[in-house]
Design a protein around this motif. Structure first.
Motif, PDB file in Angstrom:
ATOM      1  N   ASN A  40       0.813  -1.210   0.000  1.00  0.00           N
ATOM      2  CA  ASN A  40       0.000   0.000   0.000  1.00  0.00           C
ATOM      3  C   ASN A  40       0.851   1.266   0.000  1.00  0.00           C
ATOM      4  O   ASN A  40       1.886   1.336   0.670  1.00  0.00           O
ATOM      5  CB  ASN A  40      -0.931   0.017   1.208  1.00  0.00           C
ATOM      6  N   ARG A  41       0.383   2.258  -0.748  1.00  0.00           N
ATOM      7  CA  ARG A  41       1.046   3.561  -0.780  1.00  0.00           C
ATOM      8  C   ARG A  41       0.212   4.660  -0.128  1.00  0.00           C
ATOM      9  O   ARG A  41       0.755   5.595   0.441  1.00  0.00           O
ATOM     10  CB  ARG A  41       1.366   3.951  -2.226  1.00  0.00           C
ATOM     11  N   TRP A  42      -1.107   4.566  -0.254  1.00  0.00           N
ATOM     12  CA  TRP A  42      -2.003   5.570   0.316  1.00  0.00           C
ATOM     13  C   TRP A  42      -3.185   4.875   0.987  1.00  0.00           C
ATOM     14  O   TRP A  42      -3.590   3.796   0.566  1.00  0.00           O
ATOM     15  CB  TRP A  42      -2.562   6.494  -0.767  1.00  0.00           C
ATOM     16  N   CYS A  43      -3.735   5.522   1.997  1.00  0.00           N
ATOM     17  CA  CYS A  43      -5.007   5.062   2.560  1.00  0.00           C
ATOM     18  C   CYS A  43      -5.903   6.269   2.770  1.00  0.00           C
ATOM     19  O   CYS A  43      -5.437   7.401   2.928  1.00  0.00           O
ATOM     20  CB  CYS A  43      -4.813   4.282   3.862  1.00  0.00           C
ATOM     21  N   GLY A  44      -7.205   6.038   2.732  1.00  0.00           N
ATOM     22  CA  GLY A  44      -8.184   7.088   2.969  1.00  0.00           C
ATOM     23  C   GLY A  44      -8.725   6.999   4.387  1.00  0.00           C
ATOM     24  O   GLY A  44      -8.856   5.903   4.945  1.00  0.00           O
ATOM     25  N   GLU A 336       6.533   5.648   0.171  1.00  0.00           N
ATOM     26  CA  GLU A 336       6.998   6.353  -1.016  1.00  0.00           C
ATOM     27  C   GLU A 336       6.986   5.416  -2.209  1.00  0.00           C
ATOM     28  O   GLU A 336       7.106   4.188  -2.072  1.00  0.00           O
ATOM     29  CB  GLU A 336       8.416   6.897  -0.798  1.00  0.00           C
ATOM     30  N   GLU A 337       6.901   5.981  -3.414  1.00  0.00           N
ATOM     31  CA  GLU A 337       6.832   5.176  -4.626  1.00  0.00           C
ATOM     32  C   GLU A 337       8.037   4.271  -4.794  1.00  0.00           C
ATOM     33  O   GLU A 337       7.923   3.120  -5.225  1.00  0.00           O
ATOM     34  CB  GLU A 337       6.685   6.087  -5.839  1.00  0.00           C
ATOM     35  N   GLY A 338       9.225   4.750  -4.471  1.00  0.00           N
ATOM     36  CA  GLY A 338      10.417   3.942  -4.691  1.00  0.00           C
ATOM     37  C   GLY A 338      10.838   3.104  -3.501  1.00  0.00           C
ATOM     38  O   GLY A 338      11.869   2.430  -3.541  1.00  0.00           O
ATOM     39  N   ASP A 339      10.060   3.116  -2.445  1.00  0.00           N
ATOM     40  CA  ASP A 339      10.406   2.386  -1.230  1.00  0.00           C
ATOM     41  C   ASP A 339       9.931   0.944  -1.332  1.00  0.00           C
ATOM     42  O   ASP A 339       8.736   0.668  -1.272  1.00  0.00           O
ATOM     43  CB  ASP A 339       9.778   3.079  -0.014  1.00  0.00           C
ATOM     44  N   THR A 340      10.839   0.021  -1.474  1.00  0.00           N
ATOM     45  CA  THR A 340      10.479  -1.395  -1.586  1.00  0.00           C
ATOM     46  C   THR A 340      10.757  -2.163  -0.293  1.00  0.00           C
ATOM     47  O   THR A 340      10.698  -3.387  -0.265  1.00  0.00           O
ATOM     48  CB  THR A 340      11.256  -2.045  -2.737  1.00  0.00           C
ATOM     49  N   ARG A 341      11.081  -1.449   0.751  1.00  0.00           N
ATOM     50  CA  ARG A 341      11.395  -2.130   2.015  1.00  0.00           C
ATOM     51  C   ARG A 341      10.124  -2.466   2.784  1.00  0.00           C
ATOM     52  O   ARG A 341       9.226  -1.641   2.903  1.00  0.00           O
ATOM     53  CB  ARG A 341      12.279  -1.236   2.884  1.00  0.00           C
ATOM     54  N   TRP A 342      10.089  -3.649   3.325  1.00  0.00           N
ATOM     55  CA  TRP A 342       9.012  -4.006   4.246  1.00  0.00           C
ATOM     56  C   TRP A 342       9.524  -3.728   5.660  1.00  0.00           C
ATOM     57  O   TRP A 342      10.653  -4.028   5.995  1.00  0.00           O
ATOM     58  CB  TRP A 342       8.670  -5.489   4.132  1.00  0.00           C
TER      59      TRP A 342
END
Length: 343
Positions: A40-44, A336-342
Motif C-alpha cells: 500500500n502507498r495511500w489510505c483514505g 513512497e513510490e520507490g520504497d520497496t522495504r518491508w
C-alpha cells in the motif's frame, strides 16, 4: 528471519480510535491460490466510521477482537498467487473493504481489489469516495437533470464530489458548510447557493429561498440540518441519509414534535438510507463512470491541506477529520513510490 509489515489493529473497545488500537508487526506471507499481495502507498481516512468501530457501535458490522482496521487503500501488486487472472506484478490495485485499509501490505483474494490506472491518492479517492458520491446521488437519490439538490458537509471528501456530480447533471446546487474558507471553496466548485451555517440559519434560508423546492437532499450530518432539509422537500422529493455526524458524541437527540409522516405524506416525499456497503454489486459500473468523468475533466479531487504520513499519521488524520476543520478528502501517505522495504 521472516519479513514483516505493520498494520493498525483493534485490540480493545474504547471511546477513541487512538485508545482502542495499536500498531503491530504482521508476518509477510506469500499469496495463495487466487490471491494477490499489495504494498500500500495511500489510505483514505473514515474517521467517524473508525471511531464507531472502536466503540463497537456499528450495528451492521460484527467486530471480533482483535481486528484489523481501515477501509480504503491503494498500492502496487508485488506478488500473485496461482490462478490469478486479473492482476500481474506491478499493477495498481485499490481496496475498499473493511480491514484492508490501515496496513502497509495486504494479502487477499483478487476479488477484494479493483484495478486502477495508478497507485495515486487521486485514484484512491475516486475508487472509494467517488463511487459513494455517485451512488448516493444517482442510485439512491435518483437525481434527474436540472433538479434542485441540497448537500450538507459540502466541503468534505464526499460533499465536494457530490457538488460536482450534481452540477454535471445540470442541477441547481444548494451547499451547506461552515466557515468563510469552506464557503469560498464550495462556491468555486459551482454551487449556486452556499449557506454558511456558522453565519446563517439554514432552516430560515431554505424556507425563504427554497420553499418546498428541494428535489434531492443528501445529508450526512443529521440534527437541525436534516430537519431543515425535510421541511423544504419538493413533491416526490428524495432525502438521502448518508450519515449522522452530529450524533457521534453521546446519545442521539430526542426530538419531541410531529412525526415524520406529516412532512412526507402529502407531498409524496421519501427518506432513503444510503449505505455503500450494501451496494457492492453496483461498485464496478459506478467506478467506471466516475473514472470516465474524471478523465474527461468533469470532476476533480481536492485533498485536505494537512499532510499525514506513515501509520502513525493515520491517528492524526482521524482526529483531523473529526475536528471538523478538514476540507476535501483526508488521506495518508503510507509509503513512497520507490520504497520497496518491508518494515
Amino acid at each position: 528471519m521472516s519479513e514483516t509489515y505493520r498494520a493498525i489493529r483493534l485490540e480493545r473497545f474504547a471511546d477513541t480510535f487512538r485508545a482502542a488500537t495499536e500498531i503491530i508487526e504482521v508476518p509477510l506471507t506469500a499469496p495463495g491460490p487466487g490471491e494477490i499481495r499489495v504494498r500500500n502507498r495511500w489510505c483514505g481516512i473514515n474517521g467517524i466510521f473508525d471511531t464507531q468501530i472502536a466503540r463497537n457501535a456499528v450495528d451492521y458490522v460484527h467486530v471480533a477482537l482483535p481486528s484489523f482496521m481501515g477501509v480504503e487503500a491503494i498500492g502496487v501488486v508485488d506478488a500473485v498467487g496461482p490462478g490469478v487472472t486479473g492482476f500481474k506484478v506491478g499493477d495498481a490495485a485499490a481496496t475498499v473493504n473493511f480491514r484492508g485499509g490501515y496496513r502497509e501490505a495486504n494479502v487477499g483474494p483478487e476479488s477484494l481489489f479493483a484495478r486502477v490506472p495508478e497507485a495515486s491518492r487521486e485514484w484512491l479517492a475516486l475508487a472509494s469516495t467517488g463511487v459513494s458520491a455517485l451512488l448516493a446521488l444517482e442510485h439512491i437519490g435518483a437525481v434527474k437533470d436540472g433538479e434542485t439538490v441540497a448537500i450538507s458537509a459540502a466541503a468534505g471528501g464526499l460533499g465536494h464530489l457530490l457538488v460536482q456530480l450534481a452540477k454535471h447533471r445540470g442541477c441547481h446546487v444548494v451547499a451547506i458548510c461552515g466557515g468563510l474558507e469552506k464557503a469560498a471553496f464550495v462556491a468555486s466548485l459551482g454551487a449556486d447557493r452556499v449557506i454558511d451555517y456558522k453565519a446563517e440559519d439554514v432552516a430560515a434560508v431554505l424556507a425563504a429561498e427554497y420553499p418546498a423546492r428541494l428535489d434531492v437532499a443528501i445529508d450526512t450530518v443529521s440534527g437541525s440540518i436534516f430537519d431543515a432539509f425535510l421541511g423544504q422537500m419538493a413533491r416526490h422529493g428524495r432525502l438521502v441519509v448518508g450519515g449522522a455526524a452530529q450524533d457521534l458524541e453521546g446519545k442521539p437527540e430526542i426530538v419531541t414534535g410531529p412525526r415524520i409522516v406529516h412532512a412526507i405524506y402529502y407531498k409524496g416525499v421519501s427518506v432513503r438510507g444510503f449505505m455503500n456497503g450494501l451496494l457492492t454489486g453496483h461498485w464496478p459500473a459506478a467506478r467506471e463512470r466516475v473514472f470516465a468523468l474524471y478523465r474527461a475533466g468533469h470532476i476533480a479531487v481536492t485533498f485536505d491541506k494537512t499532510r499525514f504520513t506513515g501509520l502513525t499519521g493515520i491517528y492524526d488524520g482521524v482526529e483531523r477529520l473529526l475536528s471538523g476543520q478538514s476540507m476535501g478528502k483526508v488521506v495518508v501517505k503510507i509509503a513512497e513510490e520507490g520504497d520497496t522495504r518491508w518494515r
